[in-house]
Scaffold this motif. Structure first.
Motif, short mmCIF file in Angstrom:
data_model
loop_
_atom_site.label_atom_id
_atom_site.label_comp_id
_atom_site.label_asym_id
_atom_site.label_seq_id
_atom_site.Cartn_x
_atom_site.Cartn_y
_atom_site.Cartn_z
N UNK A 178 0.82 -1.21 0.00
CA UNK A 178 0.00 0.00 0.00
C UNK A 178 0.86 1.27 0.00
N UNK A 179 1.61 1.47 1.06
CA UNK A 179 2.30 2.75 1.25
C UNK A 179 3.44 2.93 0.23
N UNK A 180 4.37 2.02 0.21
CA UNK A 180 5.51 2.16 -0.69
C UNK A 180 5.08 2.09 -2.15
N UNK A 181 4.13 1.22 -2.46
CA UNK A 181 3.69 1.08 -3.85
C UNK A 181 3.03 2.34 -4.36
N UNK A 182 2.20 2.97 -3.53
CA UNK A 182 1.55 4.21 -3.95
C UNK A 182 2.56 5.34 -4.10
N UNK A 183 3.46 5.45 -3.15
CA UNK A 183 4.48 6.51 -3.22
C UNK A 183 5.39 6.33 -4.43
N UNK A 184 5.60 5.09 -4.84
CA UNK A 184 6.52 4.82 -5.95
C UNK A 184 6.03 5.42 -7.27
N UNK A 185 4.72 5.64 -7.39
CA UNK A 185 4.23 6.25 -8.63
C UNK A 185 3.87 7.72 -8.44
N UNK A 186 4.22 8.28 -7.29
CA UNK A 186 4.05 9.71 -7.08
C UNK A 186 2.83 10.12 -6.29
N UNK A 187 2.12 9.14 -5.70
CA UNK A 187 0.98 9.47 -4.85
C UNK A 187 1.44 9.72 -3.43
N UNK A 188 0.66 10.47 -2.68
CA UNK A 188 0.84 10.51 -1.24
C UNK A 188 0.21 9.25 -0.67
N UNK A 189 0.68 8.83 0.50
CA UNK A 189 0.16 7.61 1.10
C UNK A 189 -0.02 7.80 2.61
N UNK A 190 -1.17 7.38 3.10
CA UNK A 190 -1.50 7.45 4.52
C UNK A 190 -1.59 6.02 5.05
N UNK A 191 -0.88 5.78 6.13
CA UNK A 191 -0.88 4.45 6.74
C UNK A 191 -1.99 4.34 7.76
N UNK A 192 -2.90 3.38 7.57
CA UNK A 192 -3.88 3.01 8.60
C UNK A 192 -3.16 2.07 9.56
N UNK A 193 -2.85 2.57 10.73
CA UNK A 193 -1.99 1.84 11.65
C UNK A 193 -2.52 0.44 11.95
N UNK A 194 -1.59 -0.50 11.97
CA UNK A 194 -1.91 -1.90 12.26
C UNK A 194 -0.80 -2.45 13.14
N UNK A 195 -1.14 -3.01 14.29
CA UNK A 195 -0.10 -3.48 15.22
C UNK A 195 0.74 -4.63 14.67
N UNK A 196 0.27 -5.26 13.58
CA UNK A 196 1.02 -6.38 13.00
C UNK A 196 2.18 -5.90 12.14
N UNK A 197 2.14 -4.63 11.71
CA UNK A 197 3.17 -4.11 10.82
C UNK A 197 3.87 -2.91 11.48
N UNK A 198 5.01 -2.56 10.94
CA UNK A 198 5.63 -1.28 11.24
C UNK A 198 5.83 -0.56 9.92
#
Length: 229
Positions: A178-198
């Motif tokens: 989600x985050x890195x993939x969207x940013x890679x094409x020039x979008x802004x990205x907002x992380x919906x926090x999830x305790x399973x990921x950092x």
């Protein structure tokens, strides 16, 4: 200026953890003839472990459960069919889902969704949440023929919504898909926090969906300030 917001589904709009737990508990009770020899908590715990946050399809999950718990009288195909048919009845949204979508739509923000998964299964869950009508574009990886983090699926959504990458923000819970993939094409990205990921490097983070409107306004205010400098 942000003109479009595109969402992930599982773990972002759909509280998949709670939904899955509700389904597992109900399935264990409903199919007690075959599953009652397994303590419910133990069955649920192992299901969730094998499910791996939805990244393992349930054919493999049920095959493993049958082997480990020596389930008799029902095969994995029937258990899988039961999952596909009944999960939708247990879909639980994150708080403030509808009010957040209403808020964005009221500000003439175009809305889209990109989700990995099986086509009809994901659509059934979207319908169960009652949110399909808010979205101009819904891309489900099976039907789209591509999946996150492939940049092509993000580009297809942007093209349909008629916006450029710098006019859109993507919201999801997975750091890479989600985050890195969207940013890679020039979008802004907002992380919906999830305790399973950092997640490091997102353009914004939220705990609650009602924070999205404020962040979109912040992005637009910052861009306007930059133009005036």
């Amino acid at each position: 200026m942000i003109r479009a917001v595109i969402f992930d589904l599982d773990g972002t709009l759909l509280d998949r953890d709670r939904s899955l737990e509700a389904f597992i508990n109900e399935q264990h009770s409903r199919l007690a003839e075959h599953l009652q020899h397994i303590p419910r908590d133990q069955f649920a715990k192992r299901f969730i472990e094998l499910d791996a946050k939805g990244y393992v399809w349930k054919d493999r999950v049920y095959q493993q459960l049958i082997e480990e718990f020596e389930i008799k009288g029902i095969d994995w195909q029937n258990l899988l069919e039961d999952y596909v048919a009944n999960f939708r009845a247990h879909c639980i949204p994150f708080p403030n889902l509808l009010s957040m979508l209403e808020d964005l739509a009221g500000k003439s923000i175009r809305l889209g969704m990109i989700t990995n998964g099986r086509g009809q299964f994901q659509l059934d869950n979207i319908l169960a949440l009652g949110i399909k009508g808010y979205f101009e574009e819904i891309l489900i990886s099976e039907w789209a023929g591509m999946s996150k983090p492939d940049p092509a699926i993000f580009q297809k959504a942007l093209a349909t919504l008629g916006v450029s990458p710098d006019e859109a923000v993507y919201i999801g819970d997975h750091p890479q898909n989600d985050i890195q993939a969207a940013q890679a094409i020039g979008m802004k990205a907002i992380w919906k926090k999830d305790p399973h990921w950092s997640c490091m490097g997102a353009d914004g983070e939220i705990d609650d969906l009602n924070e999205i409107g404020r962040l979109v306004e912040h992005f637009n205010t910052e861009e306007l300030k930059a133009r005036l400098q």
